[in-house]
Design a protein around this motif. Sequence first.
Motif, PDB file in Angstrom:
ATOM      1  N   ARG A  49       1.160  -1.095  -0.048  1.00  0.00           N
ATOM      2  CA  ARG A  49       0.092   0.114   0.290  1.00  0.00           C
ATOM      3  C   ARG A  49       0.945   1.274   0.280  1.00  0.00           C
ATOM      4  NH1 ARG A  49      -3.588   0.626   5.365  1.00  0.00           N
ATOM      5  NH2 ARG A  49      -4.104  -1.278   3.921  1.00  0.00           N
ATOM      6  N   ALA A  50       1.700   0.684   0.813  1.00  0.00           N
ATOM      7  CA  ALA A  50       2.509   2.513   0.758  1.00  0.00           C
ATOM      8  C   ALA A  50       3.744   2.721  -0.204  1.00  0.00           C
ATOM      9  CB  ALA A  50       3.594   2.283   1.995  1.00  0.00           C
ATOM     10  N   SER A  51       4.370   1.751  -0.719  1.00  0.00           N
ATOM     11  CA  SER A  51       5.208   1.750  -1.750  1.00  0.00           C
ATOM     12  C   SER A  51       4.419   2.362  -3.265  1.00  0.00           C
ATOM     13  CB  SER A  51       5.467   0.596  -2.373  1.00  0.00           C
ATOM     14  OG  SER A  51       6.236   0.342  -1.747  1.00  0.00           O
ATOM     15  N   VAL A  52       2.708   1.789  -3.225  1.00  0.00           N
ATOM     16  CA  VAL A  52       2.425   2.275  -4.759  1.00  0.00           C
ATOM     17  C   VAL A  52       1.397   3.677  -4.335  1.00  0.00           C
ATOM     18  CG1 VAL A  52      -0.065   1.301  -6.444  1.00  0.00           C
ATOM     19  CG2 VAL A  52       1.182  -0.268  -4.802  1.00  0.00           C
ATOM     20  N   ARG A  53       1.017   3.688  -3.555  1.00  0.00           N
ATOM     21  CA  ARG A  53       0.686   5.060  -2.949  1.00  0.00           C
ATOM     22  C   ARG A  53       2.236   6.285  -3.114  1.00  0.00           C
ATOM     23  NH1 ARG A  53      -0.397   5.042   1.963  1.00  0.00           N
ATOM     24  NH2 ARG A  53      -2.815   4.850   1.873  1.00  0.00           N
ATOM     25  N   ALA A  54       3.019   5.428  -2.772  1.00  0.00           N
ATOM     26  CA  ALA A  54       4.415   6.220  -2.839  1.00  0.00           C
ATOM     27  C   ALA A  54       4.325   6.812  -4.696  1.00  0.00           C
ATOM     28  CB  ALA A  54       5.767   6.706  -2.069  1.00  0.00           C
ATOM     29  N   PHE A  55       4.410   5.555  -5.269  1.00  0.00           N
ATOM     30  CA  PHE A  55       4.706   5.940  -6.568  1.00  0.00           C
ATOM     31  C   PHE A  55       3.400   7.170  -7.486  1.00  0.00           C
ATOM     32  CE2 PHE A  55       3.152   4.312 -10.903  1.00  0.00           C
ATOM     33  CZ  PHE A  55       4.443   4.034 -11.457  1.00  0.00           C
ATOM     34  N   LEU A  56       2.033   6.128  -7.093  1.00  0.00           N
ATOM     35  CA  LEU A  56       1.009   7.599  -7.760  1.00  0.00           C
ATOM     36  C   LEU A  56       1.165   9.140  -6.974  1.00  0.00           C
ATOM     37  CD1 LEU A  56      -1.749   4.517  -7.204  1.00  0.00           C
ATOM     38  CD2 LEU A  56      -0.394   5.204  -9.574  1.00  0.00           C
ATOM     39  N   ASP A  57       1.705   9.077  -6.441  1.00  0.00           N
ATOM     40  CA  ASP A  57       2.200  10.502  -5.298  1.00  0.00           C
ATOM     41  C   ASP A  57       2.827  11.489  -6.101  1.00  0.00           C
ATOM     42  OD1 ASP A  57      -0.546   9.874  -3.687  1.00  0.00           O
ATOM     43  OD2 ASP A  57       1.453   9.800  -2.359  1.00  0.00           O
ATOM     44  N   LEU A  58       4.124  10.665  -6.610  1.00  0.00           N
ATOM     45  CA  LEU A  58       5.062  11.071  -7.292  1.00  0.00           C
ATOM     46  C   LEU A  58       4.586  11.386  -9.027  1.00  0.00           C
ATOM     47  CD1 LEU A  58       7.708   9.314  -5.487  1.00  0.00           C
ATOM     48  CD2 LEU A  58       7.746  11.650  -5.391  1.00  0.00           C
ATOM     49  N   CYS A  59       3.806  10.448  -9.742  1.00  0.00           N
ATOM     50  CA  CYS A  59       3.710  10.784 -10.569  1.00  0.00           C
ATOM     51  C   CYS A  59       2.860  11.813 -10.515  1.00  0.00           C
ATOM     52  CB  CYS A  59       3.286   9.476 -11.027  1.00  0.00           C
ATOM     53  SG  CYS A  59       3.791   7.862 -11.415  1.00  0.00           S
ATOM     54  N   ARG A  72      -6.562   2.106 -18.029  1.00  0.00           N
ATOM     55  CA  ARG A  72      -6.583   0.598 -18.292  1.00  0.00           C
ATOM     56  C   ARG A  72      -7.160  -0.116 -16.860  1.00  0.00           C
ATOM     57  NH1 ARG A  72      -5.443  -1.366 -22.799  1.00  0.00           N
ATOM     58  NH2 ARG A  72      -6.263   0.424 -24.754  1.00  0.00           N
ATOM     59  N   LEU A  73      -7.031   0.360 -15.738  1.00  0.00           N
ATOM     60  CA  LEU A  73      -6.828  -0.078 -14.536  1.00  0.00           C
ATOM     61  C   LEU A  73      -6.473   0.574 -12.831  1.00  0.00           C
ATOM     62  CD1 LEU A  73      -6.243  -2.901 -13.470  1.00  0.00           C
ATOM     63  CD2 LEU A  73      -4.833  -2.764 -12.802  1.00  0.00           C
ATOM     64  N   TRP A  74      -7.892   0.937 -12.404  1.00  0.00           N
ATOM     65  CA  TRP A  74      -8.378   1.131 -11.510  1.00  0.00           C
ATOM     66  C   TRP A  74      -7.729   0.285 -10.079  1.00  0.00           C
ATOM     67  CZ3 TRP A  74     -11.293   5.402 -10.125  1.00  0.00           C
ATOM     68  CH2 TRP A  74     -11.585   5.426  -9.075  1.00  0.00           C
ATOM     69  N   VAL A  75      -6.865   1.879  -9.444  1.00  0.00           N
ATOM     70  CA  VAL A  75      -6.305   0.742  -8.651  1.00  0.00           C
ATOM     71  C   VAL A  75      -6.667   1.540  -7.528  1.00  0.00           C
ATOM     72  CG1 VAL A  75      -3.435   0.947  -7.329  1.00  0.00           C
ATOM     73  CG2 VAL A  75      -3.859   0.029 -10.196  1.00  0.00           C
ATOM     74  N   GLU A  83       2.773  -9.751  -5.485  1.00  0.00           N
ATOM     75  CA  GLU A  83       1.152  -9.130  -5.052  1.00  0.00           C
ATOM     76  C   GLU A  83       0.489  -8.915  -6.560  1.00  0.00           C
ATOM     77  OE1 GLU A  83      -0.765  -9.320  -2.966  1.00  0.00           O
ATOM     78  OE2 GLU A  83       0.672  -9.396  -1.256  1.00  0.00           O
ATOM     79  N   GLU A  84      -0.853  -8.836  -7.362  1.00  0.00           N
ATOM     80  CA  GLU A  84      -0.787  -9.348  -8.199  1.00  0.00           C
ATOM     81  C   GLU A  84      -2.283  -8.093  -8.445  1.00  0.00           C
ATOM     82  OE1 GLU A  84      -3.762 -11.489 -11.919  1.00  0.00           O
ATOM     83  OE2 GLU A  84      -1.818 -12.124 -11.270  1.00  0.00           O
ATOM     84  N   LEU A  85      -1.901  -6.933  -9.223  1.00  0.00           N
ATOM     85  CA  LEU A  85      -3.017  -5.612  -9.558  1.00  0.00           C
ATOM     86  C   LEU A  85      -4.021  -5.535  -9.727  1.00  0.00           C
ATOM     87  CD1 LEU A  85      -0.577  -2.935  -9.362  1.00  0.00           C
ATOM     88  CD2 LEU A  85      -1.603  -4.055  -6.903  1.00  0.00           C
ATOM     89  N   GLY A  86      -4.017  -7.140 -10.865  1.00  0.00           N
ATOM     90  CA  GLY A  86      -4.709  -6.870 -11.846  1.00  0.00           C
ATOM     91  C   GLY A  86      -4.536  -7.501 -13.538  1.00  0.00           C
ATOM     92  N   LYS A  87      -5.004  -7.489 -14.022  1.00  0.00           N
ATOM     93  CA  LYS A  87      -5.226  -7.578 -15.619  1.00  0.00           C
ATOM     94  C   LYS A  87      -5.464  -6.877 -16.295  1.00  0.00           C
ATOM     95  CE  LYS A  87      -5.167 -12.968 -14.532  1.00  0.00           C
ATOM     96  NZ  LYS A  87      -3.840 -12.639 -14.706  1.00  0.00           N
ATOM     97  N   ILE A  88      -4.558  -6.564 -18.290  1.00  0.00           N
ATOM     98  CA  ILE A  88      -4.773  -5.684 -18.722  1.00  0.00           C
ATOM     99  C   ILE A  88      -4.899  -6.342 -19.831  1.00  0.00           C
ATOM    100  CG2 ILE A  88      -4.449  -3.887 -19.552  1.00  0.00           C
ATOM    101  CD1 ILE A  88      -3.290  -2.220 -16.358  1.00  0.00           C
ATOM    102  N   LYS A  89      -5.291  -6.027 -21.017  1.00  0.00           N
ATOM    103  CA  LYS A  89      -5.824  -6.648 -21.891  1.00  0.00           C
ATOM    104  C   LYS A  89      -4.887  -5.549 -23.069  1.00  0.00           C
ATOM    105  CE  LYS A  89     -10.027  -9.580 -21.553  1.00  0.00           C
ATOM    106  NZ  LYS A  89     -11.293 -10.172 -22.596  1.00  0.00           N
ATOM    107  N   ASP A  90      -4.060  -6.148 -24.024  1.00  0.00           N
ATOM    108  CA  ASP A  90      -3.579  -5.072 -24.890  1.00  0.00           C
ATOM    109  C   ASP A  90      -4.390  -5.295 -25.956  1.00  0.00           C
ATOM    110  OD1 ASP A  90      -3.466  -7.744 -26.188  1.00  0.00           O
ATOM    111  OD2 ASP A  90      -0.936  -7.709 -26.356  1.00  0.00           O
ATOM    112  N   ALA A  91      -3.882  -4.878 -27.023  1.00  0.00           N
ATOM    113  CA  ALA A  91      -4.599  -4.550 -28.689  1.00  0.00           C
ATOM    114  C   ALA A  91      -5.089  -5.841 -29.035  1.00  0.00           C
ATOM    115  CB  ALA A  91      -3.410  -3.124 -29.136  1.00  0.00           C
TER     116      ALA A  91
END
Length: 531
Positions: free
Chosen positions: A59-69, A105-108, A130-138
């Motif tokens: 949780r802390a790592s993904v939050r930090a990544f999104l905040d920085l982006c 493509r993916l709501w986290v 840990e797996e956040l989800g799956k995304i389909k390509d073109a």
Amino acid sequence: MLRLRARVLVLLGTVVLALTLVLPRTATAQTTLGKAATTTATSPGAAKDGEEEAPDSPRASVRAFLDLCDRSRYEEASRYLDIPRGAEKRSAELARKLRDVLAERLWVDVEHLSGRGEGKGADGLPPGVEELGKIKDAKGRATSIRIVRHEPRAPEDEARWVFAQSTVQAVDMLYASLQGQWLREKMPDILKTQGPYALYWWQWLALPVLAVLCLALGRVLTWASAFVARRLTGRLPWAGPVLERLAKPVTLGWALVAFWLAMPFLALTLRAEDLLERLLAALGWLAFFWGLVRAVTVAGDRMMAGDWARTRPSARSLASVGVRLGKLVVAALALMVALSELGYPVTSVIAGLGLGGVALALAAQKTVENLFGSLSILADQPFRVGDVVRVDTVEGTVENIGLRSTRLRTVDRTLIVIPNGKLADMRIETLGARDRIRFSTKLQLARTSSADEITRVVELARKRLEQHADVAAADVFVRFSAVSDQSADIDIAAPIATLDAGRFAAVREELLLALVTVVEEAGARLAEPRR
């Protein structure tokens, strides 16, 4: 009145927009709809209530990544990527592209990630994965978005969770499948940064332009649909007024449909797309209820203009109140639906209204009393619009029977407003229901008048009244009624065959002069007050 209604509707639309923008999101990642090429996210599971969030947790790592982006600090955000060998120089670019892929493509939902340093564990994946989800390509192939635990390799390094190398390697392929690539390549970098509410700045500039174009298209489509509708319903008498009053709601509806069809070209993020979809749904219901209110108004106007309403004044009053109540019900339904579309729990709102209804009822006792008073007046019909009534000492013509009060126009042309709650309990005398006006007076002869003089006055007075053309001879009343210390009293009454106040005043004058003449002819005289 039309301008006032338009301002009210514009205000309601503004409130809906404001509520949409400030509404905290209540749906979780599982209930969020992605785009056509997106699979639903599989959340790693929410941490238990009261669980402390470890600084090296998913949780802390993904939050930090999104905040920085979100702050466009992609170089620092790349620390949360497992960069493949040879791609170190593209780390910031890969972080930016991954952020765009996740946004579109993916709501986290970060709050549903594990707050423990070792992760969830019991999800069928190897430890530290840990797996956040799956995304389909073109091409429709599913790509897993995974994060792995990164252990420190140097004293200055720290443990954290990073996006797996397999995910980072698929970023370019997933990014190429996003819509609006030509816009991303040619627009300035400042417009490609994300602004408020998960919308890029170029999208903030495109939204008002698109809205204006959709409104213009809505006008054209409304004209076309009205043309077809007139051809199909041209012979119906109510078709013209209905189509004219529904023009603006239909224009708004067509504009919303056009905007919804054009949304894929905006390449919205999932958060922005969900926000706009909820806003479009709320405005769609607004357009529907706007049209419903106007339809109720047209129906009421048609009812009150019909032949049956012209011959029944009470029906006109009842139709007027019915239209107002119908608008009130439609407005309440619109509010409930708008709150539901914006994410508010309607059951809680209704429960709150039930509790607050008690306090509101206590504060609005007079208003509720007047409302039920108006309903009882319309049901019992003691008078109608246009009737002449006498309420206590007030006499006038009924001009309007409203939800709160009834308005009377007096002979002096003043307007008297009486609350319906009080009016329902007052003594009401309807003068308009009579077929003639009663003339009455008391003829007081002198106390010294003889019996012959009194008898002659009675006979002559009766004869003069019966001979008058405007008096109903069969109902003339002339009787010697009392002897007092000062006079001998004769009661006189006669119905005058007229309902016109001016004509009655003229006939009354003629009768009074005739009675004075009768007293003189009989040799009697009128009583004089003692001084």
